[in-house]
Write a protein that holds these residues in place. Structure first.
Motif, PDB file in Angstrom:
ATOM      1  N   LYS A  10       2.998   2.350  -8.230  1.00 30.04           N
ATOM      2  CA  LYS A  10       3.094   0.927  -8.541  1.00 30.04           C
ATOM      3  C   LYS A  10       4.099   0.704  -9.686  1.00 30.04           C
ATOM      4  O   LYS A  10       3.889   1.164 -10.798  1.00 30.04           O
ATOM      5  CB  LYS A  10       1.721   0.376  -8.928  1.00 30.04           C
ATOM      6  CG  LYS A  10       0.679   0.528  -7.824  1.00 30.04           C
ATOM      7  CD  LYS A  10      -0.696   0.047  -8.229  1.00 30.04           C
ATOM      8  CE  LYS A  10      -1.460   1.011  -9.100  1.00 30.04           C
ATOM      9  NZ  LYS A  10      -1.997   2.171  -8.389  1.00 30.04           N
TER      10      LYS A  10
ATOM     11  N   LEU B 203       6.789  -2.933  -5.831  1.00 30.31           N
ATOM     12  CA  LEU B 203       6.864  -3.728  -7.067  1.00 30.31           C
ATOM     13  C   LEU B 203       5.565  -4.517  -7.212  1.00 30.31           C
ATOM     14  O   LEU B 203       5.419  -5.616  -6.703  1.00 30.31           O
ATOM     15  CB  LEU B 203       8.075  -4.665  -7.012  1.00 30.31           C
ATOM     16  CG  LEU B 203       8.335  -5.517  -8.252  1.00 30.31           C
ATOM     17  CD1 LEU B 203       8.502  -4.655  -9.492  1.00 30.31           C
ATOM     18  CD2 LEU B 203       9.561  -6.399  -8.050  1.00 30.31           C
ATOM     19  N   ARG B 204       4.601  -3.956  -7.933  1.00 33.08           N
ATOM     20  CA  ARG B 204       3.270  -4.566  -8.008  1.00 33.08           C
ATOM     21  C   ARG B 204       3.083  -5.430  -9.240  1.00 33.08           C
ATOM     22  O   ARG B 204       2.123  -6.178  -9.351  1.00 33.08           O
ATOM     23  CB  ARG B 204       2.210  -3.470  -8.002  1.00 33.08           C
ATOM     24  CG  ARG B 204       2.208  -2.624  -6.763  1.00 33.08           C
ATOM     25  CD  ARG B 204       2.067  -3.492  -5.518  1.00 33.08           C
ATOM     26  NE  ARG B 204       2.065  -2.694  -4.313  1.00 33.08           N
ATOM     27  CZ  ARG B 204       0.962  -2.190  -3.751  1.00 33.08           C
ATOM     28  NH1 ARG B 204      -0.199  -2.410  -4.297  1.00 33.08           N
ATOM     29  NH2 ARG B 204       1.039  -1.484  -2.653  1.00 33.08           N
TER      30      ARG B 204
ATOM     31  N   PRO C  75      -1.114   3.718  -4.176  1.00 29.24           N
ATOM     32  CA  PRO C  75       0.336   3.831  -4.080  1.00 29.24           C
ATOM     33  C   PRO C  75       0.989   3.876  -5.462  1.00 29.24           C
ATOM     34  O   PRO C  75       0.374   3.475  -6.462  1.00 29.24           O
ATOM     35  CB  PRO C  75       0.726   2.544  -3.356  1.00 29.24           C
ATOM     36  CG  PRO C  75      -0.323   1.571  -3.778  1.00 29.24           C
ATOM     37  CD  PRO C  75      -1.590   2.349  -3.950  1.00 29.24           C
TER      38      PRO C  75
ATOM     39  N   ARG D 273      -2.600  -2.050 -11.875  1.00 25.87           N
ATOM     40  CA  ARG D 273      -1.496  -2.931 -11.492  1.00 25.87           C
ATOM     41  C   ARG D 273      -0.146  -2.229 -11.576  1.00 25.87           C
ATOM     42  O   ARG D 273       0.721  -2.476 -10.745  1.00 25.87           O
ATOM     43  CB  ARG D 273      -1.488  -4.191 -12.372  1.00 25.87           C
ATOM     44  CG  ARG D 273      -0.431  -5.176 -11.966  1.00 25.87           C
ATOM     45  CD  ARG D 273      -0.557  -6.524 -12.653  1.00 25.87           C
ATOM     46  NE  ARG D 273      -1.575  -7.381 -12.052  1.00 25.87           N
ATOM     47  CZ  ARG D 273      -1.669  -8.686 -12.258  1.00 25.87           C
ATOM     48  NH1 ARG D 273      -0.828  -9.297 -13.070  1.00 25.87           N
ATOM     49  NH2 ARG D 273      -2.615  -9.396 -11.681  1.00 25.87           N
TER      50      ARG D 273
END
Lengths: 307, 593
Positions: A146, A178-179, A144, A199
């Protein structure tokens, strides 16, 4: 307060010292002393601008330490920090500034440009949230999209970064995309490099915090690109210090030599860059006024609701 | 409401295990090896086991600079404290009796998830967070470690592999035959228990995330989804056994490699990247001793669905016992460890990725060790505490069930005092009864005892045949309470008989095992105490292995024999030299199921 200080900067020529009660006054018996900076005066800076301050401290022959918002101001020290993060009631002199930028891994550049009509801006970021890279012209194994942001309740740079994105979000939910959520702009960038693109693909933060991690990213086989909003918030860095000799140090923070040191580290001196900013920093967009108190309240409440 | 995980943390807090590579939950007694000069203030640093050697060396260097704060000289001391144990103690109140060492000023668990657990639990009790100020010392991602030929058979390194591939292989009746290697048999998976091990918890989160097809934090709905549950069951069913430390898997794999059977014990184990390096050196316990590398190295598969990092944070605790001098010293020591590039380069020597982004990732994290420093592509996140608790509950309900005989030594020596004014047998009874709660209702558990000549010449007795715990629990409890000591130690024939009984009713869908508790040496009739026939018997059934987990109980247990029994059955030896620790040790043993 920030607006007044900016005004002082714009109107001033050369030095931008504003003196508050209890500070040294120029002239008299202290004139000779003030010609030199006491070596025991410390330059205390927030972590995101520490590389710039190290350069300045070397030029000025003083020690440098990091300072965290909320900490006491050292007696024999000058604190340089975002104006909004300095203690209430202080009278800072703006010595530098940094625009809020969008920073991302180079591998993400082409897909983003393709997906966002050539412009990697807040609307582009908002549109990518919640989507897979396979939908954004990227590789499927990137997973996805990120996003990384610093906690908007934790300081001025993070709040201003959120102020850039928040209007573009509409009703979109941020939490899922929001990773990477860090405590400051400095730790945000550190985490981006430490964990790589596993991340965060993209962060919104200060230009100077991004500049602080360029080389580290390269050493880890990654390259960070920067996109400047056509107009957006800038973080202003103010200097305060009330002890003996601090006024002289604050004056010298506006010197050409310090300006060059700041610029070399990706921090824009208040009077404008002195020399070339490090690659790939470039021309920034127009500065929007800092948010007023009511807008700040709204931003914090939307941050808490949406993330 | 106390979360299930936190209850389990408390369990871990009181547990005592025996170390291991990787960030596992095994608790270890505090052991500061640095002396504090009489006039200096001690600054206690508690770290998880994988960092002890490194941090102790750096602490000694830091102390050599004679650090002083506000005129007070300080000395950093280093204590080995398992992550879960440290978290539980910080949340419940650090014991003042010194049993866990002095309360930490700097605390470094394996993962920042543990700091979140502490803060969450304190918040539930209306107390402020204490673990907020941190810097990362080093990183290591969770990987699927696989013998290189097996990984290559699946298309490594070109193919993107993940949990879905594991499920497919594990579910295929042909096993490795489905990819052209019938000689490797069924796919066998090694994974630690998430209640005891950071690696196990990370792997469990990763499997559920892969099952849910999501890289976002898991939700309660996803965990309850029948499709997700089926996926999880499919992977878990390939598990050889669980346990509290990944070291068990790595040591058993290495032993099989040394016997020329590198692909026999496990096809893949969920471990941290750092463990792959240690294994490939031939030193999975990371002792630093000279070793022979395995003939078949492990390689790392970074699951395509995403994985988690152990990020080894160093917290300067914002706790009432931390005064300003200690806080400053701890922060300065952390800076020394994290900011100094030379010190961070040493992190690499230990096989971890540096926590300082200015230090590049290099050897040994490279292709020569079957690793890829550019991976993982996607990081997963630890779910919210409530979801995490639900995930652990779900895992317990859906993990591979067990079929276990508890074989207890009731010889005369078990009647000797074990501590706290109680006999060894009494302490063991209490441990057995407490451990029943750790099984799930579908587990089949039986009870045997042994001494000598309990039934004619037979040294053992089946008191409760293995059956579902729902039906057997009451009978086991009643029987255990009535046990009395007497006779000798017919250790070997009893062990063989129990294993044979499990073999005869072997269930492929379960972990088939014997828990063997013994406090002495085999003292049976002549010819009955030769161990080699027993060891040969234990290792003779490759297809349907029955694991024997021996517990060496008290000072006089035959450690060598029990270790050999564990190794021959590809299990693990546990020790309760101090009989008063038997309850905690038994909990560790049952973590294998």
């Amino acid at each position: 307060l920030a607006g007044l200080v900016v005004g002082a900067v714009i109107l001033g020529v050369g030095f931008f010292v504003t003196r508050g009660p209890g500070q040294d006054t120029p002239g008299g018996s202290t004139t000779t002393t003030e010609a030199e900076i006491d070596s025991d005066v410390t330059l205390a800076c927030v972590e995101a601008i520490a590389p710039a301050c190290k350069g300045a401290a070397a030029v000025l022959g003083v020690a440098m330490t990091t300072w965290a918002p909320g900490s006491p101001v050292p007696e024999r020290g000058v604190v340089v920090a975002p104006v909004g993060d300095l203690p209430d009631g202080s009278s800072p002199t703006v010595v530098a500034e940094s625009p809020i930028v969008i920073a991302f891994w180079r591998t993400r550049l082409d897909p983003l440009v393709l997906s966002c009509d050539e412009s990697v801006d807040a609307a582009c970021v908002a549109g990518a949230l919640g989507r897979q890279w396979s939908e954004l012209n990227g590789a499927a194994d990137w997973g996805p999209f990120k996003l990384g942001l610093a906690d908007a309740t934790a300081g001025e740079p993070a709040l201003l970064a959120w102020s850039l994105l928040q209007p573009a979000l509409g009703s979109a939910d941020v939490a899922g995309g929001l990773r990477l959520r860090s405590g400051s702009d400095a730790s945000l960038m550190k985490d981006m490099v430490l964990f790589g693109d596993s991340r965060a693909d993209l962060v919104i933060t200060t230009e100077v915090a991004v500049a602080g991690q360029f080389e580290n990213a390269l050493s880890r086989d990654g390259r960070i690109e920067v996109s400047y909003p056509s107009q957006g918030p800038w973080v202003e860095y103010g200097a305060i210090g009330e002890g003996r000799g601090n006024g002289r140090l604050i004056e010298e923070l506006a010197s050409q030599a310090v300006a060059e040191a700041f610029t070399a580290a990706g921090l824009r001196p208040a009077a404008g860059p002195a020399g070339e900013l490090p690659e790939p920093l470039g021309e920034a967009g127009t500065k929007t006024p800092p948010p007023d108190d009511a807008t700040r309240g709204t931003l914090i409440s939307t941050w808490e609701d949406r993330t | 409401v106390r979360l299930r995980l936190l209850v389990l943390l408390a369990l871990v807090a009181s547990a005592c295990t025996f170390g291991g590579q990787g960030s596992d939950g095994g608790g270890l007694d505090p052991d500061a090896s640095i002396e504090v000069p009489g006039d200096c203030q001690e600054v206690p640093v508690h770290v998880s086991s994988e960092k002890v050697t490194l941090i102790t060396a750096l602490a000694e260097e830091f102390n050599a600079t004679n650090p002083e704060y506000d005129g007070t000289c300080v000395a950093v001391t280093v204590y080995r404290t398992a992550s879960g144990r440290g978290a539980a103690l910080l949340a419940e109140g650090w014991p003042e009796d010194g049993s866990a060492g002095p309360a930490p000023v700097l605390w470094s668990p394996a993962s920042s998830a543990w700091g979140a657990v502490v803060n969450e639990r304190l918040a539930q009790d209306g107390q402020p967070a204490i673990a907020t100020d941190f810097e990362r010392i080093m990183l290591t991602p969770l990987v699927l470690a696989m013998p290189r030929p097996m990984a290559e058979a699946l298309g490594w390194p070109e193919a993107e592999l993940g949990w879905a591939d594991i499920l497919e292989l594990a579910s295929n009746p042909e096993g490795w035959g489905s990819v052209g290697h019938p000689e490797w048999g069924a796919f066998r998976f090694g994974k630690t228990n998430p209640n005891f091990s950071t690696s196990g918890l990370s792997a469990t989160i990763a499997i559920y995330s892969a099952a849910a097809g999501s890289t976002a934090p898991l939700t309660l709905d996803q965990i309850a989804n029948p499709g997700v549950v089926e996926f999880v069951k499919g992977v878990e069913n390939a598990t050889v056994h669980y346990g509290d430390t990944t070291l068990t898997f790595l040591e058993n794999m290495l032993r099989e490699d040394q016997r020329g059977r590198p692909m026999r014990y496990a096809s893949a184990v969920a471990v941290e990247e750092v463990s792959v390096i240690a294994y490939n050196r031939g030193d999975p316990a990371d002792t630093g001793e000279a070793t022979t590398p395995p003939s078949v190295p492990l390689v790392a598969i970074y699951p395509k669905e995403g994985t988690l990092f152990s990020d080894n944070p160093a917290y300067v605790l914002d706790a009432p016992w931390v005064d300003e001098v200690a806080r400053q010293a701890a922060a300065e020591f952390r800076t020394f460890v994290v900011d100094d590039p030379e010190n961070q380069a040493r992190v690499l020597e230990f096989g971890f990725r540096p926590g300082n982004p200015a230090v590049a990732i290099g050897a040994p994290i490279d292709a020569s060790n079957g690793l890829d420093p550019t991976q993982p592509a996607t990081e997963l996140q630890v779910p919210e505490p409530a979801v995490l608790a639900a995930l652990i509950d779900s895992w317990e309900a859906n993990r591979k069930p067990a079929r276990v005989i508890m074989l207890l030594d009731v010889s005369g020596s078990m009647g000797e005092l074990g501590g706290e004014g109680r006999t060894k047998l009494d302490l063991a009874k209490e441990a057995v009864l407490a451990s029943l709660d750790q099984f799930k209702p579908e587990d089949e558990v039986g009870l045997w005892i042994f001494s000598t000549e309990l039934q004619g010449d037979q040294d053992y007795l089946e008191l409760v045949p293995p059956g579902p715990l729902t039906a057997n629990a009451g009978q086991i409890e009643q029987t255990v309470r009535g046990l009395v000591d007497g006779g000798g130690t017919g250790l070997y024939d009893s062990t063989a008989a129990a294993v044979q009984a499990v073999r005869e009713s072997f269930d492929q869908g379960r972990i088939n095992a014997v828990i063997l508790l013994s406090d002495g040496r085999c003292d049976d009739f002549e010819g009955q105490c030769e161990i080699d026939p027993l060891l040969e018997f234990l290792s003779s059934n490759e297809r349907d292995p029955v694991r024997v987990f021996p517990v060496a109980y008290g000072d006089d247990a035959d450690l060598d024999a029990l270790r050999a029994i564990a190794e021959s059955s590809q299990a693990r030896l546990y020790q309760a030299t101090d009989p008063t620790t038997i309850r905690q040790v038994f909990e560790q043993v049952v973590s294998n199921f």
